[in-house]
Design a protein around this motif. Structure first.
Motif, short mmCIF file in Angstrom:
data_model
loop_
_atom_site.label_atom_id
_atom_site.label_comp_id
_atom_site.label_asym_id
_atom_site.label_seq_id
_atom_site.Cartn_x
_atom_site.Cartn_y
_atom_site.Cartn_z
N GLU A 208 0.82 -1.22 0.00
CA GLU A 208 0.00 0.00 0.00
C GLU A 208 0.85 1.26 0.00
OE1 GLU A 208 -3.91 -1.81 2.33
OE2 GLU A 208 -2.45 -0.63 3.44
N LEU A 209 2.00 1.21 0.68
CA LEU A 209 2.86 2.40 0.78
C LEU A 209 3.86 2.50 -0.38
CD1 LEU A 209 3.60 2.37 4.62
CD2 LEU A 209 2.14 3.97 3.39
N GLY A 210 3.93 1.44 -1.19
CA GLY A 210 4.86 1.45 -2.32
C GLY A 210 6.31 1.31 -1.90
N LEU A 211 6.55 0.64 -0.78
CA LEU A 211 7.93 0.41 -0.33
C LEU A 211 8.36 -0.98 -0.79
CD1 LEU A 211 10.41 1.25 1.46
CD2 LEU A 211 9.28 0.05 3.35
N THR A 212 9.51 -1.03 -1.45
CA THR A 212 10.04 -2.34 -1.85
C THR A 212 10.75 -2.96 -0.65
OG1 THR A 212 10.23 -1.76 -4.16
CG2 THR A 212 11.68 -3.51 -3.37
N VAL A 213 10.37 -4.18 -0.34
CA VAL A 213 10.88 -4.85 0.86
C VAL A 213 11.54 -6.17 0.47
CG1 VAL A 213 10.10 -6.10 2.91
CG2 VAL A 213 9.23 -3.81 2.48
N ILE A 214 12.69 -6.42 1.07
CA ILE A 214 13.35 -7.72 0.89
C ILE A 214 13.44 -8.37 2.27
CG2 ILE A 214 15.43 -8.94 0.11
CD1 ILE A 214 16.15 -6.44 -1.53
N ASP A 215 12.83 -9.54 2.40
CA ASP A 215 12.95 -10.27 3.67
C ASP A 215 14.14 -11.23 3.55
OD1 ASP A 215 12.78 -11.73 5.95
OD2 ASP A 215 10.70 -12.35 5.71
N GLY A 216 15.28 -10.76 4.01
CA GLY A 216 16.50 -11.57 3.97
C GLY A 216 16.55 -12.57 5.12
N THR A 217 15.48 -12.70 5.84
CA THR A 217 15.28 -13.52 7.05
C THR A 217 16.03 -12.95 8.26
OG1 THR A 217 17.11 -15.13 6.87
CG2 THR A 217 15.06 -15.64 5.67
N HIS A 218 15.47 -13.21 9.41
CA HIS A 218 16.07 -12.77 10.67
C HIS A 218 17.49 -13.35 10.77
CE1 HIS A 218 15.05 -11.58 15.02
NE2 HIS A 218 16.33 -11.87 15.01
N TYR A 219 17.57 -14.65 10.51
CA TYR A 219 18.86 -15.35 10.59
C TYR A 219 19.89 -14.75 9.61
CZ TYR A 219 22.21 -19.23 10.43
OH TYR A 219 23.35 -19.98 10.48
N GLY A 220 19.48 -14.65 8.33
CA GLY A 220 20.41 -14.19 7.29
C GLY A 220 20.93 -12.79 7.53
N THR A 221 20.04 -11.88 7.93
CA THR A 221 20.46 -10.48 8.10
C THR A 221 21.31 -10.30 9.36
OG1 THR A 221 18.37 -9.96 9.21
CG2 THR A 221 18.49 -9.47 6.85
N GLU A 222 21.26 -11.26 10.29
CA GLU A 222 22.10 -11.14 11.49
C GLU A 222 23.39 -11.93 11.39
OE1 GLU A 222 19.10 -9.86 14.99
OE2 GLU A 222 19.51 -11.98 14.90
N VAL A 223 23.30 -13.11 10.79
CA VAL A 223 24.50 -13.97 10.76
C VAL A 223 25.61 -13.37 9.89
CG1 VAL A 223 25.32 -16.17 9.80
CG2 VAL A 223 23.51 -16.16 11.48
N TYR A 224 25.22 -12.58 8.88
CA TYR A 224 26.25 -11.97 8.03
C TYR A 224 27.22 -11.14 8.90
CZ TYR A 224 28.78 -9.27 4.69
OH TYR A 224 29.82 -8.70 4.00
N GLY A 225 26.68 -10.27 9.74
CA GLY A 225 27.52 -9.44 10.60
C GLY A 225 28.13 -10.22 11.75
N LEU A 226 27.40 -11.23 12.22
CA LEU A 226 27.91 -12.05 13.33
C LEU A 226 29.18 -12.78 12.90
CD1 LEU A 226 27.14 -12.72 16.27
CD2 LEU A 226 25.99 -14.76 15.42
N LYS A 227 29.22 -13.18 11.64
CA LYS A 227 30.43 -13.84 11.12
C LYS A 227 31.62 -12.87 11.13
CE LYS A 227 28.35 -17.28 8.07
NZ LYS A 227 27.91 -17.53 6.69
#
Ligand SMILES: [Fe+2]
Length: 246
Positions: A208-227
């Protein structure tokens, strides 16, 4: 190396004072912080599987991003009882750096901003969570970087007009960022929002707001930096550090 010395090094990188109000960070389970540490385990979650693995691997200091107790707990039964039993019987110290590790310099959010080589980076929220900046490239370039580093099959809500844009305002937030409120907030600031935990209602609002969203998953978006943090700790500690769930 004593547990307290390990903690000092972690907190130099990720100070506890950066954590958002009400977050549960620091020592979760443990008594003697002068105890000598021989092996450190690192994980995103203090799951039963991770804690059992920590015991099997003779780990005496377990670092997790997520704390073991989040909501008020009324009883120690079931899996929580089992986790505490293994930790206490084996004298494993459990330590968590949660939102302070998301927020800190070179933490999980900065890692995402760096991955996309964002320019003019600012915090997405006043408390320090999330980052927003200019991405020099197309939406497909963002998707390629996401696929290769964060999540192979992210769920996407796409605003079609965006596909030909050459420069994109990109917002990133490690973990649970795709709440309805957050989508409303980000829709005023960014073209694309990468985070995790997209819900049914959030999808509708994003469309409705016209925002493009990518759900990289909770795990994926955190583990990248955790590594990245894992590599950092491995580099500065003179004792073995092993990963347990990434
Ligand atoms: Fe998280």
């Amino acid at each position: 190396m004593k547990a307290i010395e390990v903690i000092e090094l972690i907190e130099e990188f990720s100070p506890k004072c950066l954590a958002v109000f009400g977050d549960n960070v620091g020592v979760q389970v443990g008594l003697n912080l002068n105890k000598k540490i021989k092996k450190i385990g690192m994980a995103l979650d203090p799951s039963l599987e991770v804690i059992e693995k920590a015991k099997m691997e003779n780990i005496d200091f377990l670092f997790t991003h997520h704390p073991i107790l989040k909501d008020p707990v009324k009883n120690f039964t079931g899996p929580l009882y089992k986790k505490l039993k293994i930790l206490t019987e084996n004298d494993i110290i459990l330590y968590s750096a949660h939102t302070n590790l998301d927020i800190c310099k070179n933490g999980l959010n900065d890692s995402l901003a760096e991955l996309f080589n964002l320019k003019d980076v600012k915090n997405l929220y006043d408390d320090g969570l999330g980052r927003i900046g200019n991405f020099e490239g197309t939406f497909n370039d963002i998707l390629k970087i996401t696929n290769e580093n964060i999540c192979k099959n992210p769920e996407i809500i796409l605003k079609k007009e965006l596909i030909n844009k050459k420069s994109i305002k990109l917002a990133v937030l490690s973990g649970y960022g795709l709440s309805q409120n957050s989508i409303v907030h980000v829709s005023n600031l960014a073209d694309v929002y990468l985070s995790g935990d997209l819900t049914h209602h959030s999808k509708i609002i994003a469309k409705e707001l016209g925002l493009t969203v990518i759900d990289g998953t909770h795990y994926g978006t955190e583990v990248y930096g955790l590594k990245n943090f894992f590599k950092y700790l491995k580099g500065i500690l003179k004792i073995p550090v092993v990963s347990l769930d990434f």
